[in-house]
Design a protein around this motif. Structure first.
Motif, PDB file in Angstrom:
ATOM      1  N   ALA A   1       9.614 -20.779 -10.910  1.00 39.02           N
ATOM      2  CA  ALA A   1       9.423 -19.679  -9.805  1.00 39.02           C
ATOM      3  C   ALA A   1       8.910 -18.211 -10.512  1.00 39.02           C
ATOM      4  O   ALA A   1       9.155 -17.946 -11.610  1.00 39.02           O
TER       5      ALA A   1
ATOM      6  N   TYR B   1       8.912 -10.942  -8.062  1.00 38.73           N
ATOM      7  CA  TYR B   1       9.427 -11.571  -6.955  1.00 38.73           C
ATOM      8  C   TYR B   1       9.051 -10.843  -5.915  1.00 38.73           C
ATOM      9  O   TYR B   1       9.352  -9.789  -5.748  1.00 38.73           O
ATOM     10  N   VAL B   2       8.212 -11.675  -4.845  1.00 41.21           N
ATOM     11  CA  VAL B   2       8.232 -10.924  -3.588  1.00 41.21           C
ATOM     12  C   VAL B   2       8.654 -12.051  -2.486  1.00 41.21           C
ATOM     13  O   VAL B   2       8.004 -13.136  -2.487  1.00 41.21           O
ATOM     14  N   GLY B   3       9.842 -11.676  -1.820  1.00 43.67           N
ATOM     15  CA  GLY B   3      10.238 -12.716  -0.807  1.00 43.67           C
ATOM     16  C   GLY B   3      10.160 -11.980   0.564  1.00 43.67           C
ATOM     17  O   GLY B   3      10.239 -10.609   0.605  1.00 43.67           O
TER      18      GLY B   3
ATOM     19  N   GLU C   1       1.408 -20.391  -5.432  1.00 43.48           N
ATOM     20  CA  GLU C   1       2.804 -21.054  -4.914  1.00 43.48           C
ATOM     21  C   GLU C   1       3.858 -19.792  -4.605  1.00 43.48           C
ATOM     22  O   GLU C   1       3.645 -18.630  -5.045  1.00 43.48           O
ATOM     23  N   TYR C   2       4.515 -19.990  -3.478  1.00 41.14           N
ATOM     24  CA  TYR C   2       5.629 -19.040  -2.951  1.00 41.14           C
ATOM     25  C   TYR C   2       6.955 -20.011  -3.123  1.00 41.14           C
ATOM     26  O   TYR C   2       7.206 -21.029  -2.707  1.00 41.14           O
ATOM     27  N   VAL C   3       7.777 -18.957  -3.931  1.00 38.55           N
ATOM     28  CA  VAL C   3       9.070 -19.601  -3.980  1.00 38.55           C
ATOM     29  C   VAL C   3       9.996 -18.410  -3.284  1.00 38.55           C
ATOM     30  O   VAL C   3      10.115 -17.185  -3.821  1.00 38.55           O
ATOM     31  N   GLY C   4      10.620 -18.596  -2.254  1.00 38.22           N
ATOM     32  CA  GLY C   4      11.399 -17.603  -1.618  1.00 38.22           C
ATOM     33  C   GLY C   4      12.850 -18.210  -1.368  1.00 38.22           C
ATOM     34  O   GLY C   4      13.172 -19.257  -1.422  1.00 38.22           O
ATOM     35  N   PHE C   5      13.729 -17.106  -2.006  1.00 37.56           N
ATOM     36  CA  PHE C   5      15.480 -17.440  -2.084  1.00 37.56           C
ATOM     37  C   PHE C   5      15.875 -16.709  -0.810  1.00 37.56           C
ATOM     38  O   PHE C   5      15.905 -15.573  -0.525  1.00 37.56           O
ATOM     39  N   TYR C   6      16.628 -17.609   0.192  1.00 35.45           N
ATOM     40  CA  TYR C   6      17.280 -17.324   1.278  1.00 35.45           C
ATOM     41  C   TYR C   6      18.791 -17.775   1.303  1.00 35.45           C
ATOM     42  O   TYR C   6      19.135 -18.539   0.654  1.00 35.45           O
TER      43      TYR C   6
ATOM     44  N   PHE D   1       2.497 -13.923  -4.462  1.00 36.04           N
ATOM     45  CA  PHE D   1       2.733 -15.172  -4.885  1.00 36.04           C
ATOM     46  C   PHE D   1       2.116 -15.469  -6.155  1.00 36.04           C
ATOM     47  O   PHE D   1       1.486 -14.422  -6.915  1.00 36.04           O
TER      48      PHE D   1
ATOM     49  N   VAL E   1      23.680 -14.280  -2.729  1.00 42.14           N
ATOM     50  CA  VAL E   1      22.335 -14.397  -2.882  1.00 42.14           C
ATOM     51  C   VAL E   1      21.408 -13.458  -3.891  1.00 42.14           C
ATOM     52  O   VAL E   1      20.473 -13.839  -4.547  1.00 42.14           O
TER      53      VAL E   1
ATOM     54  N   TYR F   1      11.369 -12.184   4.503  1.00 45.18           N
ATOM     55  CA  TYR F   1      12.452 -12.412   5.035  1.00 45.18           C
ATOM     56  C   TYR F   1      12.385 -11.758   6.628  1.00 45.18           C
ATOM     57  O   TYR F   1      11.875 -10.810   6.878  1.00 45.18           O
TER      58      TYR F   1
ATOM     59  N   VAL G   1      19.090 -14.433  -6.886  1.00 44.30           N
ATOM     60  CA  VAL G   1      17.697 -13.946  -7.326  1.00 44.30           C
ATOM     61  C   VAL G   1      17.527 -13.097  -8.437  1.00 44.30           C
ATOM     62  O   VAL G   1      16.765 -13.326  -9.443  1.00 44.30           O
TER      63      VAL G   1
ATOM     64  N   ALA H   1       6.030 -14.816 -10.480  1.00 45.28           N
ATOM     65  CA  ALA H   1       4.658 -14.552 -10.607  1.00 45.28           C
ATOM     66  C   ALA H   1       4.517 -13.728 -11.848  1.00 45.28           C
ATOM     67  O   ALA H   1       5.064 -12.520 -11.961  1.00 45.28           O
TER      68      ALA H   1
ATOM     69  N   ARG I   1      16.061 -22.267  -0.987  1.00 48.14           N
ATOM     70  CA  ARG I   1      14.832 -22.174  -1.612  1.00 48.14           C
ATOM     71  C   ARG I   1      13.589 -22.657  -0.580  1.00 48.14           C
ATOM     72  O   ARG I   1      13.521 -24.032  -0.486  1.00 48.14           O
TER      73      ARG I   1
END
Lengths: 149, 149
Positions: free
Chosen positions: B93, B108-110, A107-112, A94, B122, B112, B126, B95, A63
């Motif tokens: 987490a 969710y905006v991720g 807040e940004y939470v990214g799942f990688y 966001f 993964v 990458y 998510v 929005a 995260r």
């Protein structure tokens, strides 16, 4: 950009290296045992604090969390701020929110995938996007405050 | 899991393959020229629609967007819903927002690196996280609606 940078993976050390290269001041801290980076940003509209963490979680997922918070508080504009943040959450990336004391957060939470390549250019897009969006939020909220005074 | 899956990269085709494997029904659609996946989910508390897109943007960055929307609308509970979503946005987490018609969204905006490895595990973290959080939101909102009736 060096070959090392192109092959950098998503870790807090990588993020710290990018902040160094970008000339961003910060200090290392600790939140409930998780190392975090604390920084600040001075927008024309006001100051903000920044918090960045990178934490490994279940199933080889990592995260990346980046949070901005307004230095100014808006306890007397809660309803107007709630409506404004909701509209911004609908239209833009966001997550925005306001706490009981009137501090406004983005807040940004990214799942990688753990070990994911994370070049400087991607960090710049994410970090730059966060700062840009947050500045727009901050300006809109300040406009609400000033119109009520 | 096959070797192919371990080496899969983040594209809409990869996401579609994962949905197939997970037995999730969907259909392909198009939003302003961007291919999207439309799906639905039936929670105990109510039905929801899902929308997934993967789009390449500037500086070799790829955006993964996953949005859930309630089938039920909450036009008469807007204030209570705004407060509830704000609290959830503070703590969790993703929005959350509500539109003028009372539809509640979780998004969710991720961001990458383009070509980023994106294993099934993964995607499951998510996608599963989104469904879990959205179900909790939906339950809390339904509780508000029922308490007001």
């Amino acid at each position: 950009m060096s070959v090392e940078a192109l092959e950098a993976t998503l870790t807090l050390a990588t993020v710290v290296e990018y902040l160094d290269r970008m000339g961003v001041q910060y200090k290392m801290d600790d939140a409930f045992g998780t190392p975090i980076v604390r920084s600040g940003w001075r927008f024309e509209v006001g100051a903000a604090s920044l918090l960045i963490s990178v934490s490994d979680s279940a199933h080889h997922t990592t995260r990346l969390e980046i949070t901005c918070a307004t230095q100014r508080r808006y306890p007397d504009q809660t309803e107007a701020v709630l409506h404004l943040l909701n509209t911004r959450n609908r239209e833009r990336a966001f997550a925005r929110s306001v706490d009981e004391e009137g501090v406004v957060f983005l807040e940004y939470v990214g799942f990688y995938p753990t070990g994911c390549p994370f070049p400087l250019s991607v960090f710049e897009v994410v970090f730059g996007g966060i700062l840009l969006q947050f500045e727009e939020d901050y300006q809109a909220i300040e406009a609400v405050r000033l119109s009520e005074n």
